[in-house]
Write an enzyme that holds these catalytic residues in place. Structure first.
Site, PDB file in Angstrom:
ATOM      1  N   LYS A 124       0.668  -1.465   0.125  1.00 35.61           N
ATOM      2  CA  LYS A 124      -0.117  -0.115  -0.089  1.00 35.61           C
ATOM      3  C   LYS A 124       0.926   1.247   0.177  1.00 35.61           C
ATOM      4  CE  LYS A 124      -3.796  -2.221   2.690  1.00 35.61           C
ATOM      5  NZ  LYS A 124      -3.145  -3.766   2.690  1.00 35.61           N
ATOM      6  N   GLY A 125       0.351   2.169  -0.658  1.00 38.51           N
ATOM      7  CA  GLY A 125       1.224   3.757  -0.632  1.00 38.51           C
ATOM      8  C   GLY A 125       1.966   3.914  -2.056  1.00 38.51           C
ATOM      9  N   CYS A 126       1.838   2.812  -2.935  1.00 35.83           N
ATOM     10  CA  CYS A 126       2.663   2.955  -4.317  1.00 35.83           C
ATOM     11  C   CYS A 126       1.509   3.312  -5.179  1.00 35.83           C
ATOM     12  CB  CYS A 126       3.108   1.544  -4.624  1.00 35.83           C
ATOM     13  SG  CYS A 126       4.484   0.989  -3.407  1.00 35.83           S
ATOM     14  N   ALA A 127       2.146   4.068  -6.233  1.00 35.25           N
ATOM     15  CA  ALA A 127       1.065   4.578  -7.323  1.00 35.25           C
ATOM     16  C   ALA A 127       0.705   3.549  -8.288  1.00 35.25           C
ATOM     17  CB  ALA A 127       1.659   5.768  -8.045  1.00 35.25           C
ATOM     18  N   SER A 128       1.876   2.789  -8.510  1.00 38.06           N
ATOM     19  CA  SER A 128       1.607   1.506  -9.424  1.00 38.06           C
ATOM     20  C   SER A 128       1.233   0.466  -8.444  1.00 38.06           C
ATOM     21  CB  SER A 128       2.958   1.245 -10.201  1.00 38.06           C
ATOM     22  OG  SER A 128       3.892   1.389  -9.390  1.00 38.06           O
TER      23      SER A 128
END
Length: 136
Positions: free
Chosen positions: A48-52
């Site tokens: 969680k917390g990644c754009a991809s």
């Protein structure tokens, strides 16, 4: 202290003249990573917390940390490869204390990644640290 694999990446980065060459090298590092089995791309392994989309699957063998990972973005696959070089083979108890920010800073990545990519990189480091701490 960084692993030999990470030191090789740092030396290559020092040799490359500009960010475009470094960027291409990061992508190439990502292409060299083995793909993650689709069965492992589940909510429990998603970062969680990644754009991809990013999946990291930790493996602890003989007290040493390792992980498999994949992203749907080429540059992020390269960042996963860099993190793999930094952490693979490190004693699991040492993983949470490894100065990832300092080591990654040697590569000069932060000045060239978008804020979303930087946040995603931090999220991956935190996931690695947390899974290692839980296993220790």
């Amino acid at each position: 202290m960084a692993t030999e694999a990470f030191e090789e990446i740092a030396e290559t980065f020092a040799f490359l003249d500009d960010w475009e060459e470094r960027y291409r090298h990061v992508i190439e590092l990502g292409r060299e990573m083995p793909p993650l089995d689709d069965a492992l791309k589940v909510p429990a392994t998603k970062v969680k917390g990644c754009a991809s989309q990013v999946w990291l699957v930790p493996r602890i063998e003989a007290g040493r940390y390792d992980f498999a990972g994949e992203s749907d973005a080429m540059i992020v696959n390269g960042l996963i490869a860099i993190l793999h070089a930094l952490y693979a083979g490190v004693p699991v108890a040492e993983v949470p204390g490894l100065d990832a920010e300092g080591e990654l800073g040697r590569l000069g990545l932060q000045g060239h990644l978008s804020s979303q990519r930087s946040n995603g990189l931090r999220a991956m480091v935190e996931r690695i640290r947390r899974t290692a701490a839980e296993a220790a």
